[in-house]
Design a protein around this motif. Sequence first.
Motif, PDB file in Angstrom:
ATOM      1  N   HIS A 255       4.339  96.212 -51.172  1.00 41.88           N
ATOM      2  CA  HIS A 255       5.196  96.069 -50.001  1.00 41.88           C
ATOM      3  C   HIS A 255       6.640  95.766 -50.433  1.00 41.88           C
ATOM      4  O   HIS A 255       7.588  96.276 -49.842  1.00 41.88           O
ATOM      5  CB  HIS A 255       4.675  94.956 -49.088  1.00 41.88           C
ATOM      6  CG  HIS A 255       3.300  95.218 -48.553  1.00 41.88           C
ATOM      7  ND1 HIS A 255       2.544  94.251 -47.897  1.00 41.88           N
ATOM      8  CD2 HIS A 255       2.528  96.354 -48.577  1.00 41.88           C
ATOM      9  CE1 HIS A 255       1.380  94.778 -47.534  1.00 41.88           C
ATOM     10  NE2 HIS A 255       1.342  96.043 -47.946  1.00 41.88           N
TER      11      HIS A 255
ATOM     12  N   PHE B 233      10.038  98.002 -49.867  1.00 44.80           N
ATOM     13  CA  PHE B 233      11.295  97.438 -49.345  1.00 44.80           C
ATOM     14  C   PHE B 233      12.463  97.755 -50.263  1.00 44.80           C
ATOM     15  O   PHE B 233      13.536  98.171 -49.805  1.00 44.80           O
ATOM     16  CB  PHE B 233      11.145  95.922 -49.192  1.00 44.80           C
ATOM     17  CG  PHE B 233      12.453  95.196 -49.114  1.00 44.80           C
ATOM     18  CD1 PHE B 233      13.231  95.260 -47.963  1.00 44.80           C
ATOM     19  CD2 PHE B 233      12.909  94.454 -50.193  1.00 44.80           C
ATOM     20  CE1 PHE B 233      14.453  94.601 -47.894  1.00 44.80           C
ATOM     21  CE2 PHE B 233      14.125  93.794 -50.135  1.00 44.80           C
ATOM     22  CZ  PHE B 233      14.900  93.865 -48.980  1.00 44.80           C
TER      23      PHE B 233
ATOM     24  N   THR C 252      13.500 101.386 -50.000  1.00 48.02           N
ATOM     25  CA  THR C 252      14.180 101.668 -48.737  1.00 48.02           C
ATOM     26  C   THR C 252      15.603 101.128 -48.755  1.00 48.02           C
ATOM     27  O   THR C 252      16.538 101.792 -48.296  1.00 48.02           O
ATOM     28  CB  THR C 252      13.402 101.043 -47.565  1.00 48.02           C
ATOM     29  OG1 THR C 252      12.053 101.533 -47.581  1.00 48.02           O
ATOM     30  CG2 THR C 252      14.046 101.387 -46.234  1.00 48.02           C
ATOM     31  N   ALA C 253      15.787  99.933 -49.321  1.00 49.92           N
ATOM     32  CA  ALA C 253      17.128  99.342 -49.391  1.00 49.92           C
ATOM     33  C   ALA C 253      18.046 100.167 -50.284  1.00 49.92           C
ATOM     34  O   ALA C 253      19.224 100.373 -49.969  1.00 49.92           O
ATOM     35  CB  ALA C 253      17.039  97.907 -49.899  1.00 49.92           C
TER      36      ALA C 253
ATOM     37  N   VAL D 239       6.642  98.431 -45.331  1.00 53.52           N
ATOM     38  CA  VAL D 239       7.822  97.617 -45.026  1.00 53.52           C
ATOM     39  C   VAL D 239       7.531  96.699 -43.838  1.00 53.52           C
ATOM     40  O   VAL D 239       7.884  95.512 -43.847  1.00 53.52           O
ATOM     41  CB  VAL D 239       9.044  98.511 -44.741  1.00 53.52           C
ATOM     42  CG1 VAL D 239      10.216  97.671 -44.233  1.00 53.52           C
ATOM     43  CG2 VAL D 239       9.446  99.289 -45.981  1.00 53.52           C
TER      44      VAL D 239
ATOM     45  N   LEU E  32       5.458  93.789 -44.906  1.00 54.16           N
ATOM     46  CA  LEU E  32       6.222  92.755 -45.614  1.00 54.16           C
ATOM     47  C   LEU E  32       6.986  91.885 -44.616  1.00 54.16           C
ATOM     48  O   LEU E  32       7.034  90.658 -44.778  1.00 54.16           O
ATOM     49  CB  LEU E  32       7.194  93.410 -46.595  1.00 54.16           C
ATOM     50  CG  LEU E  32       8.046  92.438 -47.416  1.00 54.16           C
ATOM     51  CD1 LEU E  32       7.169  91.546 -48.290  1.00 54.16           C
ATOM     52  CD2 LEU E  32       9.051  93.207 -48.289  1.00 54.16           C
ATOM     53  N   GLU E  33       7.549  92.501 -43.589  1.00 53.42           N
ATOM     54  CA  GLU E  33       8.244  91.719 -42.565  1.00 53.42           C
ATOM     55  C   GLU E  33       7.274  90.758 -41.876  1.00 53.42           C
ATOM     56  O   GLU E  33       7.622  89.605 -41.594  1.00 53.42           O
ATOM     57  CB  GLU E  33       8.892  92.657 -41.545  1.00 53.42           C
ATOM     58  CG  GLU E  33      10.065  93.453 -42.107  1.00 53.42           C
ATOM     59  CD  GLU E  33      10.699  94.379 -41.085  1.00 53.42           C
ATOM     60  OE1 GLU E  33      11.929  94.508 -41.099  1.00 53.42           O
ATOM     61  OE2 GLU E  33       9.941  94.972 -40.269  1.00 53.42           O
TER      62      GLU E  33
ATOM     63  N   LEU F  40      13.820  92.604 -41.847  1.00 51.49           N
ATOM     64  CA  LEU F  40      14.557  92.937 -43.053  1.00 51.49           C
ATOM     65  C   LEU F  40      15.594  94.032 -42.819  1.00 51.49           C
ATOM     66  O   LEU F  40      16.588  94.106 -43.543  1.00 51.49           O
ATOM     67  CB  LEU F  40      13.583  93.375 -44.158  1.00 51.49           C
ATOM     68  CG  LEU F  40      12.553  92.320 -44.559  1.00 51.49           C
ATOM     69  CD1 LEU F  40      11.543  92.913 -45.542  1.00 51.49           C
ATOM     70  CD2 LEU F  40      13.243  91.105 -45.165  1.00 51.49           C
TER      71      LEU F  40
ATOM     72  N   LEU G  84      20.502  96.477 -43.948  1.00 51.59           N
ATOM     73  CA  LEU G  84      19.838  95.225 -44.271  1.00 51.59           C
ATOM     74  C   LEU G  84      20.325  94.099 -43.362  1.00 51.59           C
ATOM     75  O   LEU G  84      21.525  93.969 -43.114  1.00 51.59           O
ATOM     76  CB  LEU G  84      20.103  94.847 -45.724  1.00 51.59           C
ATOM     77  CG  LEU G  84      19.350  95.632 -46.804  1.00 51.59           C
ATOM     78  CD1 LEU G  84      19.953  95.340 -48.164  1.00 51.59           C
ATOM     79  CD2 LEU G  84      17.873  95.273 -46.789  1.00 51.59           C
TER      80      LEU G  84
ATOM     81  N   GLY H 197      17.229  90.350 -45.245  1.00 51.63           N
ATOM     82  CA  GLY H 197      16.949  91.460 -46.143  1.00 51.63           C
ATOM     83  C   GLY H 197      17.850  91.452 -47.355  1.00 51.63           C
ATOM     84  O   GLY H 197      17.406  91.749 -48.472  1.00 51.63           O
TER      85      GLY H 197
END
Length: 296
Positions: A11, A15, A18-19, A42, A45-46, A53, A63, A67
């Motif tokens: 996870h 993230f 994606t960031a 993602v 994870l949130e 995030l 973000l 995040g």
Amino acid sequence: MDSPPSPDWNHIRAFLATAEEGSLSAAARSLGLTQPTLSRQVAALETELGVMLFERVGRALVLTQAGQQLLDQGRQMGKAATALTLSASGQANAIEGTVRITASDILSAHVLPPVLHHLRRIAPNLKVDMVATNDIRDLMKREADIAIRHVRPDQPDLIARLVHEGNAHFYAASSYLDRRGRPQAPADLPGHDFVGFGDNAEMIAYAQGLNLEITPEQFHIGSRNGLVAWELVRSGFGIAPMYTKVAEQTAGIERVLPWVDILRFPFWLTTHREVHTSRKIRLVFDHLAEALSNQS
């Protein structure tokens, strides 16, 4: 009391991708996942952390403050995971072959040598071919494996990470300033020469954005080779902008044009998606990312 369960590494990896990629679709491609799968990771994870995030701004993912805080910590976890894997299997010493890195001639000569010394200690059997050029090498054609650029590439099959934001100022040699005077205000500029770093028209346009009025007639000498152009500045031919870290290493150079704000420019570390399958490229990419992000 039982401690809360640790977030799933998959996870966190989703993230981070994606960031760094800026979108779910690009992140999914980089990890070899479907977009729904990555989106679920993602979201999971949130849920695990109890924070949001990302927020969507138009079509982009941005973000949140939470995040951004997790991003730095997550990158450290990624580096630690890579280092642990290499250490546990003895892969660092076993990595061999050639990795081609392209960067500007100035960075290649003044910034990267200490970084490469450390890399050689980590992976003594690895060979590095430095392609010192101010042109943008085409990674898709494998003209290089890793590039350090000051603009973000727009090819969708490349991975680009913003690793540093450099500061620059205008500089001139003390010998030049002793002869021509030290400009203290915009009205002093017409009496000074500038050294060209390539396209003088681009430099003039950039200067105009800084409220500096300079003309083509003020460029009497220059070079597209950054090392040559900087040597011309050091030899007393005129004024030019330079990365602060390089200027501070150069004897006989002074900062000038004190009314001009600090110039800032990004360092984008770029590679093709083989970074996820090639141990040697991953090692060099992560090493460069850490070293450049720590530049003062």
